[in-house]
Design a protein around this motif. Structure first.
Motif, PDB file in Angstrom:
ATOM      1  N   VAL A   1       0.847  -1.284   0.066  1.00 23.85           N
ATOM      2  CA  VAL A   1      -0.040  -0.221  -0.101  1.00 23.85           C
ATOM      3  C   VAL A   1       1.046   1.412  -0.064  1.00 23.85           C
ATOM      4  O   VAL A   1       1.722   1.493   1.020  1.00 23.85           O
ATOM      5  CB  VAL A   1      -0.913  -0.191   1.246  1.00 23.85           C
ATOM      6  N   GLY A   2       0.838   1.893  -1.157  1.00 21.62           N
ATOM      7  CA  GLY A   2       1.706   3.138  -1.057  1.00 21.62           C
ATOM      8  C   GLY A   2       0.920   4.577  -1.112  1.00 21.62           C
ATOM      9  O   GLY A   2      -0.179   4.401  -0.579  1.00 21.62           O
ATOM     10  N   PRO A   3       1.443   5.538  -1.247  1.00 18.83           N
ATOM     11  CA  PRO A   3       0.914   6.742  -1.180  1.00 18.83           C
ATOM     12  C   PRO A   3      -0.411   6.952  -1.940  1.00 18.83           C
ATOM     13  O   PRO A   3      -1.328   7.664  -1.696  1.00 18.83           O
ATOM     14  CB  PRO A   3       1.977   7.856  -1.405  1.00 18.83           C
ATOM     15  N   MET A   4      -0.250   6.531  -3.193  1.00 19.60           N
ATOM     16  CA  MET A   4      -1.239   6.542  -4.114  1.00 19.60           C
ATOM     17  C   MET A   4      -2.457   6.030  -3.657  1.00 19.60           C
ATOM     18  O   MET A   4      -3.588   6.369  -3.749  1.00 19.60           O
ATOM     19  CB  MET A   4      -0.740   6.203  -5.498  1.00 19.60           C
TER      20      MET A   4
ATOM     21  N   LEU B   1      -3.226   5.171  -0.490  1.00 15.51           N
ATOM     22  CA  LEU B   1      -3.889   5.881   0.781  1.00 15.51           C
ATOM     23  C   LEU B   1      -4.764   6.957   0.273  1.00 15.51           C
ATOM     24  O   LEU B   1      -5.593   7.439   0.902  1.00 15.51           O
ATOM     25  CB  LEU B   1      -2.397   6.313   1.832  1.00 15.51           C
ATOM     26  N   LEU B   2      -4.208   7.842  -0.623  1.00 15.80           N
ATOM     27  CA  LEU B   2      -4.720   9.118  -1.212  1.00 15.80           C
ATOM     28  C   LEU B   2      -6.168   8.548  -1.658  1.00 15.80           C
ATOM     29  O   LEU B   2      -7.483   9.220  -1.543  1.00 15.80           O
ATOM     30  CB  LEU B   2      -4.066   9.700  -2.205  1.00 15.80           C
ATOM     31  N   LEU B   3      -6.289   7.425  -2.491  1.00 13.10           N
ATOM     32  CA  LEU B   3      -7.361   7.084  -3.182  1.00 13.10           C
ATOM     33  C   LEU B   3      -8.568   6.833  -1.796  1.00 13.10           C
ATOM     34  O   LEU B   3      -9.511   7.068  -1.993  1.00 13.10           O
ATOM     35  CB  LEU B   3      -7.098   5.832  -4.078  1.00 13.10           C
ATOM     36  N   LEU B   4      -7.757   5.882  -0.930  1.00 11.92           N
ATOM     37  CA  LEU B   4      -8.852   5.528   0.170  1.00 11.92           C
ATOM     38  C   LEU B   4      -9.275   6.797   0.923  1.00 11.92           C
ATOM     39  O   LEU B   4     -10.540   6.782   1.386  1.00 11.92           O
ATOM     40  CB  LEU B   4      -8.226   4.489   1.136  1.00 11.92           C
ATOM     41  N   GLY B   5      -8.516   7.888   1.236  1.00 16.90           N
ATOM     42  CA  GLY B   5      -8.921   8.892   1.750  1.00 16.90           C
ATOM     43  C   GLY B   5     -10.143   9.804   0.880  1.00 16.90           C
ATOM     44  O   GLY B   5     -10.883  10.154   1.633  1.00 16.90           O
ATOM     45  N   LEU B   6      -9.730   9.853  -0.342  1.00 18.07           N
ATOM     46  CA  LEU B   6     -10.937  10.402  -1.233  1.00 18.07           C
ATOM     47  C   LEU B   6     -12.307   9.616  -1.146  1.00 18.07           C
ATOM     48  O   LEU B   6     -13.288  10.330  -1.108  1.00 18.07           O
ATOM     49  CB  LEU B   6     -10.275  10.617  -2.779  1.00 18.07           C
ATOM     50  N   LEU B   7     -11.941   8.327  -1.074  1.00 17.07           N
ATOM     51  CA  LEU B   7     -13.103   7.447  -1.081  1.00 17.07           C
ATOM     52  C   LEU B   7     -14.045   7.631   0.393  1.00 17.07           C
ATOM     53  O   LEU B   7     -15.223   7.861   0.274  1.00 17.07           O
ATOM     54  CB  LEU B   7     -12.813   5.938  -1.360  1.00 17.07           C
ATOM     55  N   ALA B   8     -13.317   7.705   1.438  1.00 13.02           N
ATOM     56  CA  ALA B   8     -13.929   7.992   2.856  1.00 13.02           C
ATOM     57  C   ALA B   8     -14.616   9.398   2.839  1.00 13.02           C
ATOM     58  O   ALA B   8     -15.707   9.587   3.225  1.00 13.02           O
ATOM     59  CB  ALA B   8     -12.801   7.898   3.859  1.00 13.02           C
ATOM     60  N   VAL B   9     -14.006  10.378   2.219  1.00 16.23           N
ATOM     61  CA  VAL B   9     -14.454  11.851   2.081  1.00 16.23           C
ATOM     62  C   VAL B   9     -15.768  11.759   1.501  1.00 16.23           C
ATOM     63  O   VAL B   9     -16.939  12.409   1.713  1.00 16.23           O
ATOM     64  CB  VAL B   9     -13.414  12.788   1.642  1.00 16.23           C
TER      65      VAL B   9
END
Length: 128
Positions: free
Chosen positions: A4-7, A9-17
Motif C-alpha cells: 500500500v503506497g501513497p497513491m 492511501l490517497l485514493l482511500l482517503g478520497l473515497l472516505a470523504v
C-alpha cells in the motif's frame, strides 16, 4: 499481498470523504482512536490488577464466618451473644480478677497509712 503506497492511501482517503462526508471524518477518527486505546489498555493488563483485587474482596466477603453470620436468624445471634457473656462469667465467676485489681490498687495507696498505724504510740498516751 500488494504494497500500500501513497497513491493507494490517497485514493482511500478520497473515497472516505465521498462516502462519509468531511463533517463525519473527525468523529470517525476519534472513535477509531478510542477503540484502539481501549484495546491496547486491555492487552497491556491495566485492568487485570483491578480484577484480581475484586476477586480478593469477594473472597474476603464470602468467608465461612461471614456466610454463617448472614444465614443466622436473629434469635440465634442473640443466643450466641448470650453464650459469649456466659463464657466470660464462667472464666471469672466471682469477679475475682476485678476484685484482685481493685485490692492491689488500694494496697498500693494504703501502704503509707498502714505504716503509720504500726508505729508506736507517743509516750504521753501511755499510762504509768
Amino acid at each position: 499481498m500488494p504494497n500500500v503506497g501513497p497513491m493507494e492511501l490517497l485514493l482511500l482517503g478520497l473515497l472516505a470523504v465521498v462516502i462519509f462526508g468531511p463533517a463525519k471524518l473527525p468523529e470517525i477518527g476519534r472513535s477509531i482512536g478510542r477503540a484502539t486505546r481501549e484495546f491496547k489498555d486491555s492487552v497491556s493488563g491495566t485492568g487485570i490488577q483491578e480484577a484480581i483485587d475484586g476477586v480478593g474482596d469477594v473472597r474476603n466477603a464470602i468467608s465461612p464466618t461471614n456466610l454463617a453470620k448472614a444465614a443466622m436468624p436473629a434469635s440465634v445471634k442473640e443466643m450466641a451473644s448470650d453464650v459469649t457473656e456466659m463464657k466470660d462469667t464462667f472464666t471469672d465467676p466471682l469477679g475475682m480478677k476485678k476484685a484482685d485489681e481493685d485490692a492491689k490498687d488500694e494496697a498500693g495507696a494504703a501502704k503509707p497509712a498502714a505504716a503509720d498505724a504500726t508505729a508506736p504510740a507517743p509516750d504521753s498516751a501511755v499510762a504509768p
